[in-house]
Design a protein around this motif. Structure first.
Motif, PDB file in Angstrom:
ATOM      1  N   ARG A  22       0.608  -1.298   0.075  1.00  0.00           N
ATOM      2  CA  ARG A  22       0.050   0.061   0.009  1.00  0.00           C
ATOM      3  C   ARG A  22       0.799   1.340  -0.148  1.00  0.00           C
ATOM      4  O   ARG A  22       0.722   2.015  -0.689  1.00  0.00           O
ATOM      5  N   THR A  23       1.888   1.359   0.801  1.00  0.00           N
ATOM      6  CA  THR A  23       2.802   2.361   0.840  1.00  0.00           C
ATOM      7  C   THR A  23       3.448   2.670  -0.236  1.00  0.00           C
ATOM      8  O   THR A  23       3.695   3.853  -0.781  1.00  0.00           O
ATOM      9  N   ALA A  24       4.025   1.461  -0.884  1.00  0.00           N
ATOM     10  CA  ALA A  24       4.717   1.737  -2.193  1.00  0.00           C
ATOM     11  C   ALA A  24       3.857   2.445  -3.471  1.00  0.00           C
ATOM     12  O   ALA A  24       4.392   3.021  -4.124  1.00  0.00           O
ATOM     13  N   VAL A  25       2.746   1.744  -3.378  1.00  0.00           N
ATOM     14  CA  VAL A  25       1.967   2.092  -4.415  1.00  0.00           C
ATOM     15  C   VAL A  25       1.397   3.416  -4.342  1.00  0.00           C
ATOM     16  O   VAL A  25       1.409   4.339  -5.360  1.00  0.00           O
ATOM     17  N   ARG A  26       1.066   4.108  -3.099  1.00  0.00           N
ATOM     18  CA  ARG A  26       0.879   5.343  -2.824  1.00  0.00           C
ATOM     19  C   ARG A  26       1.837   6.240  -3.149  1.00  0.00           C
ATOM     20  O   ARG A  26       1.613   7.650  -3.552  1.00  0.00           O
ATOM     21  N   ALA A  27       3.058   5.985  -3.070  1.00  0.00           N
ATOM     22  CA  ALA A  27       4.166   6.938  -3.257  1.00  0.00           C
ATOM     23  C   ALA A  27       4.588   6.810  -4.980  1.00  0.00           C
ATOM     24  O   ALA A  27       5.610   7.479  -5.223  1.00  0.00           O
ATOM     25  N   VAL A  28       4.171   6.154  -5.699  1.00  0.00           N
ATOM     26  CA  VAL A  28       4.568   6.112  -7.129  1.00  0.00           C
ATOM     27  C   VAL A  28       4.187   7.666  -7.778  1.00  0.00           C
ATOM     28  O   VAL A  28       3.016   7.880  -7.740  1.00  0.00           O
ATOM     29  N   PRO A  29       5.311   8.108  -8.291  1.00  0.00           N
ATOM     30  CA  PRO A  29       4.910   9.496  -8.875  1.00  0.00           C
ATOM     31  C   PRO A  29       3.768   9.344 -10.153  1.00  0.00           C
ATOM     32  O   PRO A  29       3.604   8.314 -10.872  1.00  0.00           O
ATOM     33  N   THR A  30       3.342  10.457 -10.526  1.00  0.00           N
ATOM     34  CA  THR A  30       2.501  10.317 -11.639  1.00  0.00           C
ATOM     35  C   THR A  30       3.250  10.036 -12.727  1.00  0.00           C
ATOM     36  O   THR A  30       2.394   9.086 -13.731  1.00  0.00           O
TER      37      THR A  30
ATOM     38  N   ALA B  92       8.661  -0.291  -5.202  1.00  0.00           N
ATOM     39  CA  ALA B  92       9.544   0.766  -4.465  1.00  0.00           C
ATOM     40  C   ALA B  92      11.043   1.085  -5.419  1.00  0.00           C
ATOM     41  O   ALA B  92      11.222   2.359  -5.623  1.00  0.00           O
ATOM     42  N   VAL B  93      11.630   0.166  -5.542  1.00  0.00           N
ATOM     43  CA  VAL B  93      12.880   0.330  -6.096  1.00  0.00           C
ATOM     44  C   VAL B  93      12.773   0.928  -7.526  1.00  0.00           C
ATOM     45  O   VAL B  93      13.834   1.565  -8.112  1.00  0.00           O
ATOM     46  N   ALA B  94      11.689   0.606  -8.072  1.00  0.00           N
ATOM     47  CA  ALA B  94      11.384   1.047  -9.871  1.00  0.00           C
ATOM     48  C   ALA B  94      11.309   2.529  -9.697  1.00  0.00           C
ATOM     49  O   ALA B  94      11.625   3.144 -10.716  1.00  0.00           O
ATOM     50  N   THR B  95      10.894   2.930  -8.589  1.00  0.00           N
ATOM     51  CA  THR B  95      10.370   4.121  -8.398  1.00  0.00           C
ATOM     52  C   THR B  95      11.095   5.138  -7.560  1.00  0.00           C
ATOM     53  O   THR B  95      10.792   6.326  -6.909  1.00  0.00           O
ATOM     54  N   GLY B  96      12.301   4.572  -7.047  1.00  0.00           N
ATOM     55  CA  GLY B  96      13.294   5.359  -6.216  1.00  0.00           C
ATOM     56  C   GLY B  96      12.970   5.600  -4.799  1.00  0.00           C
ATOM     57  O   GLY B  96      13.473   6.263  -4.026  1.00  0.00           O
ATOM     58  N   GLN B  97      11.880   4.796  -4.552  1.00  0.00           N
ATOM     59  CA  GLN B  97      11.640   4.649  -2.982  1.00  0.00           C
ATOM     60  C   GLN B  97      12.731   3.712  -2.230  1.00  0.00           C
ATOM     61  O   GLN B  97      13.239   2.989  -2.617  1.00  0.00           O
ATOM     62  N   PRO B  98      12.809   4.027  -0.811  1.00  0.00           N
ATOM     63  CA  PRO B  98      13.180   3.070  -0.010  1.00  0.00           C
ATOM     64  C   PRO B  98      12.846   1.672  -0.079  1.00  0.00           C
ATOM     65  O   PRO B  98      11.424   1.628  -0.236  1.00  0.00           O
TER      66      PRO B  98
ATOM     67  N   ARG C 152      20.531  -5.338  -4.995  1.00  0.00           N
ATOM     68  CA  ARG C 152      21.255  -3.596  -5.569  1.00  0.00           C
ATOM     69  C   ARG C 152      20.483  -3.331  -6.780  1.00  0.00           C
ATOM     70  O   ARG C 152      21.138  -2.280  -7.253  1.00  0.00           O
ATOM     71  N   TRP C 153      19.614  -3.771  -7.265  1.00  0.00           N
ATOM     72  CA  TRP C 153      18.789  -3.488  -8.479  1.00  0.00           C
ATOM     73  C   TRP C 153      18.326  -2.030  -8.603  1.00  0.00           C
ATOM     74  O   TRP C 153      17.832  -1.634  -7.463  1.00  0.00           O
ATOM     75  N   SER C 154      18.589  -1.319  -9.497  1.00  0.00           N
ATOM     76  CA  SER C 154      18.026   0.042  -9.662  1.00  0.00           C
ATOM     77  C   SER C 154      17.618   0.257 -11.096  1.00  0.00           C
ATOM     78  O   SER C 154      18.165  -0.584 -12.029  1.00  0.00           O
ATOM     79  N   VAL C 155      16.783   1.339 -11.198  1.00  0.00           N
ATOM     80  CA  VAL C 155      16.267   1.414 -12.740  1.00  0.00           C
ATOM     81  C   VAL C 155      17.383   2.342 -13.559  1.00  0.00           C
ATOM     82  O   VAL C 155      17.150   2.145 -14.772  1.00  0.00           O
ATOM     83  N   SER C 156      18.377   2.646 -12.997  1.00  0.00           N
ATOM     84  CA  SER C 156      19.538   3.175 -14.009  1.00  0.00           C
ATOM     85  C   SER C 156      20.492   2.295 -14.341  1.00  0.00           C
ATOM     86  O   SER C 156      20.470   1.267 -13.786  1.00  0.00           O
TER      87      SER C 156
END
Length: 200
Positions: free
Chosen positions: A21-29, A138-144, A196-200
């Motif tokens: 729930r927390t991760a989804v709410r924090a996804v930017p537009t 979370a990790v896909a969108t830069g969240q902790p 250690r996966w990141s979107v970059s």
């Protein structure tokens, strides 16, 4: 839980639901089409998959209809839909179903092999699905990371109970543990994810 959020009464499941729930709410537009650790799936597709799986667990317990789409072939399209509301409906269905489970029964039905698990294992399996996809989003969108060692430990226990028959459809091959891995890293590697996966 607050704000009218339904609790299942199962600690691992409720913590996993809150992580998702927390991760989804924090996804930017502009974050819904970003890539994720789930190869070839966007954030939207991971959300759709996670929603379908939660509905599937609820349906196994209640006999109600399962998801109206294939969770393993998510469209990635949610034009006009509210992602948080879309998720909350599924989480509420799952929480309500698990809240009604008799903890003293030997087994309950589940949508994953062996299709019958102890009540604790079944609720934790439902939580595992929510928690790992919370991490993906979370990790896909830069969240902790939403995973804590306290949550990862019971999730790894249930993962070792159910995951092997689910490879490769639901999980990829486990990654080799590395020195210094904590409980979260151990869980992620077992599920085929690079901590250690990141979107970059």
């Amino acid at each position: 839980m607050s704000d009218g959020i339904l609790s299942s009464g199962w600690d691992v499941l409720d913590a996993s639901h809150e992580a998702l729930r927390t991760a989804v709410r924090a996804v930017p537009t502009d974050g819904w089409r970003l890539p994720t650790p789930c190869a070839a799936w966007t954030v939207t597709q991971v959300l759709q998959h996670a929603v379908g799986d939660q509905i599937g667990y609820a349906a196994a317990l209640t006999g109600e209809p399962g998801p109206a789409f294939d969770p393993f072939a998510p469209s990635g399209e949610m034009e006009g839909a509210d992602p948080a509301a879309f998720l909350e409906d599924a989480l509420a269905r799952a929480a309500k179903a698990w809240a009604g489970v008799d903890r003293d029964v030997a087994e309950v039905p589940t949508p994953v092999p062996p299709h019958r698990l102890s009540p604790w294992s079944g609720s934790a399996a439902c939580g595992l699905d929510a928690a790992v996809h919370a991490w993906d989003i979370a990790v896909a969108t830069g969240q902790p990371s939403p995973l804590t060692p306290e949550l990862a430990r019971p999730l790894l226990k249930i993962a070792r109970e159910i995951v092997e028959p689910l490879r490769p459809r639901a999980y990829t091959a486990a990654l080799t543990p590395e020195p210094g891995d904590d409980d979260v890293a151990a869980l992620l590697r077992y599920l085929g994810r690079d901590p250690r996966w990141s979107v970059s």
